[in-house]
Enzyme design. Sequence first.
Site, PDB file in Angstrom:
ATOM      1  N   ASN A 186      42.914  52.650  42.336  1.00  0.00           N
ATOM      2  CA  ASN A 186      42.939  51.486  43.218  1.00  0.00           C
ATOM      3  C   ASN A 186      42.517  51.783  44.649  1.00  0.00           C
ATOM      4  O   ASN A 186      42.179  50.859  45.385  1.00  0.00           O
ATOM      5  CB  ASN A 186      44.369  50.905  43.217  1.00  0.00           C
ATOM      6  CG  ASN A 186      44.566  49.858  44.283  1.00  0.00           C
ATOM      7  OD1 ASN A 186      43.985  48.781  44.227  1.00  0.00           O
ATOM      8  ND2 ASN A 186      45.379  50.179  45.286  1.00  0.00           N
ATOM      9  N   ASP A 212      46.425  62.713  48.820  1.00  0.00           N
ATOM     10  CA  ASP A 212      45.119  62.233  49.252  1.00  0.00           C
ATOM     11  C   ASP A 212      44.169  62.318  48.060  1.00  0.00           C
ATOM     12  O   ASP A 212      43.888  63.411  47.557  1.00  0.00           O
ATOM     13  CB  ASP A 212      44.627  63.116  50.397  1.00  0.00           C
ATOM     14  CG  ASP A 212      43.282  62.683  50.964  1.00  0.00           C
ATOM     15  OD1 ASP A 212      42.576  61.896  50.313  1.00  0.00           O
ATOM     16  OD2 ASP A 212      42.930  63.162  52.066  1.00  0.00           O
ATOM     17  N   VAL A 213      43.679  61.168  47.611  1.00  0.00           N
ATOM     18  CA  VAL A 213      42.844  61.152  46.402  1.00  0.00           C
ATOM     19  C   VAL A 213      41.463  61.754  46.619  1.00  0.00           C
ATOM     20  O   VAL A 213      40.693  61.883  45.660  1.00  0.00           O
ATOM     21  CB  VAL A 213      42.700  59.721  45.844  1.00  0.00           C
ATOM     22  CG1 VAL A 213      44.006  59.232  45.256  1.00  0.00           C
ATOM     23  CG2 VAL A 213      42.171  58.761  46.911  1.00  0.00           C
ATOM     24  N   ASP A 223      50.203  57.488  47.152  1.00  0.00           N
ATOM     25  CA  ASP A 223      49.524  57.018  48.358  1.00  0.00           C
ATOM     26  C   ASP A 223      49.531  58.155  49.362  1.00  0.00           C
ATOM     27  O   ASP A 223      50.274  59.133  49.209  1.00  0.00           O
ATOM     28  CB  ASP A 223      50.189  55.764  48.929  1.00  0.00           C
ATOM     29  CG  ASP A 223      49.161  54.792  49.518  1.00  0.00           C
ATOM     30  OD1 ASP A 223      48.231  55.267  50.190  1.00  0.00           O
ATOM     31  OD2 ASP A 223      49.293  53.577  49.295  1.00  0.00           O
ATOM     32  N   TYR A 239      30.065  49.576  51.638  1.00  0.00           N
ATOM     33  CA  TYR A 239      31.065  48.973  50.754  1.00  0.00           C
ATOM     34  C   TYR A 239      30.421  48.478  49.460  1.00  0.00           C
ATOM     35  O   TYR A 239      30.910  48.764  48.364  1.00  0.00           O
ATOM     36  CB  TYR A 239      31.765  47.822  51.479  1.00  0.00           C
ATOM     37  CG  TYR A 239      32.941  47.269  50.716  1.00  0.00           C
ATOM     38  CD1 TYR A 239      34.131  47.975  50.647  1.00  0.00           C
ATOM     39  CD2 TYR A 239      32.869  46.045  50.062  1.00  0.00           C
ATOM     40  CE1 TYR A 239      35.226  47.482  49.952  1.00  0.00           C
ATOM     41  CE2 TYR A 239      33.952  45.537  49.357  1.00  0.00           C
ATOM     42  CZ  TYR A 239      35.126  46.258  49.303  1.00  0.00           C
ATOM     43  OH  TYR A 239      36.193  45.767  48.607  1.00  0.00           O
ATOM     44  N   THR A 267      45.092  39.900  50.962  1.00  0.00           N
ATOM     45  CA  THR A 267      45.955  41.071  50.883  1.00  0.00           C
ATOM     46  C   THR A 267      46.212  41.581  52.300  1.00  0.00           C
ATOM     47  O   THR A 267      45.562  41.146  53.250  1.00  0.00           O
ATOM     48  CB  THR A 267      45.283  42.191  50.066  1.00  0.00           C
ATOM     49  OG1 THR A 267      44.093  42.618  50.761  1.00  0.00           O
ATOM     50  CG2 THR A 267      44.919  41.722  48.664  1.00  0.00           C
ATOM     51  N   LYS A 303      31.148  50.040  45.646  1.00  0.00           N
ATOM     52  CA  LYS A 303      31.726  49.182  44.616  1.00  0.00           C
ATOM     53  C   LYS A 303      30.779  49.014  43.434  1.00  0.00           C
ATOM     54  O   LYS A 303      31.216  48.889  42.278  1.00  0.00           O
ATOM     55  CB  LYS A 303      32.113  47.825  45.215  1.00  0.00           C
ATOM     56  CG  LYS A 303      33.250  47.931  46.229  1.00  0.00           C
ATOM     57  CD  LYS A 303      34.485  48.619  45.635  1.00  0.00           C
ATOM     58  CE  LYS A 303      35.628  48.713  46.603  1.00  0.00           C
ATOM     59  NZ  LYS A 303      36.830  49.344  46.013  1.00  0.00           N
TER      60      LYS A 303
END
Length: 273
Positions: free
Chosen positions: A97, A70-71, A44, A163, A198, A167
Amino acid sequence: MDSISLAGQVAIVTGAGSRTEGVGNGRATAIILARRGARVLLMDVEADWMRATAQAIAAEGGTSASIAGDVTRAADCQAAVERALAEWGRLDILINNVGISGPPGNAVDVDPEAWDHAMRVNVASVMLMSKYAIPAMRVQGAGNIVNLSSIAGLQGGHKGLLYATTKGAIVQMTRAMAAHHGPEGIRVNCVAPGYVFTPMVAVRGVDEAGRRARAEATLLKTEGTAWDVAEAIAWLVSPAARWITGQTIPVDAGTSAGQTSLASPAPLPAKPA
């Protein structure tokens, strides 16, 4: 042999922490994978966000390590894979994720610079992590990747163009990656959660009435949690799903299947005597 056991396998879960209290998809997935026997590298952007995840795994006797990264940065993605290999000598599972809501608005209203950033977080990160994970999986001639999409990527009507677009892109990327890497023994699948509750949802201020309304809109009329998403992911990467690749599995209490209030069909006319 237990068909859902992950004993001896090594996994990386991105977005494995949470910036608030509670259990998000990444935290739940890391815990479930460790519970099934995998050794899990938590990744993360902030080290503090992963502490509770690591503690939960340790409390159950599981094995994990953590790396802050950092992805959206290729060097950080490479470092995560190298850390998993240094810790445990192999890599079997990658869970992509990380995702953000991104800027609101339609094509007229959305901020272009915020769009570019969110596209990199939500879409390019999947490519970058896979770029470094796949060569490690090739070594043993097998591997599993699960990408996190959303039912927003399967249906129209989402209020945020960014978004829904990102996705949807993840769904198609999953198919393409499955085709590219299936001959190498690497399975690539996707999970598309519905409106599970969540920490990310909680910080948006969804109240109890809103939660009940969302639950009532599902076919099962129940609220989902990150544990529901994590169980689907754990099954997809297990030997039980060995013949499944290139698929997107909605985890949404039936929301993507249809509405709960479909009218009953008219009765057929009576046959003539």
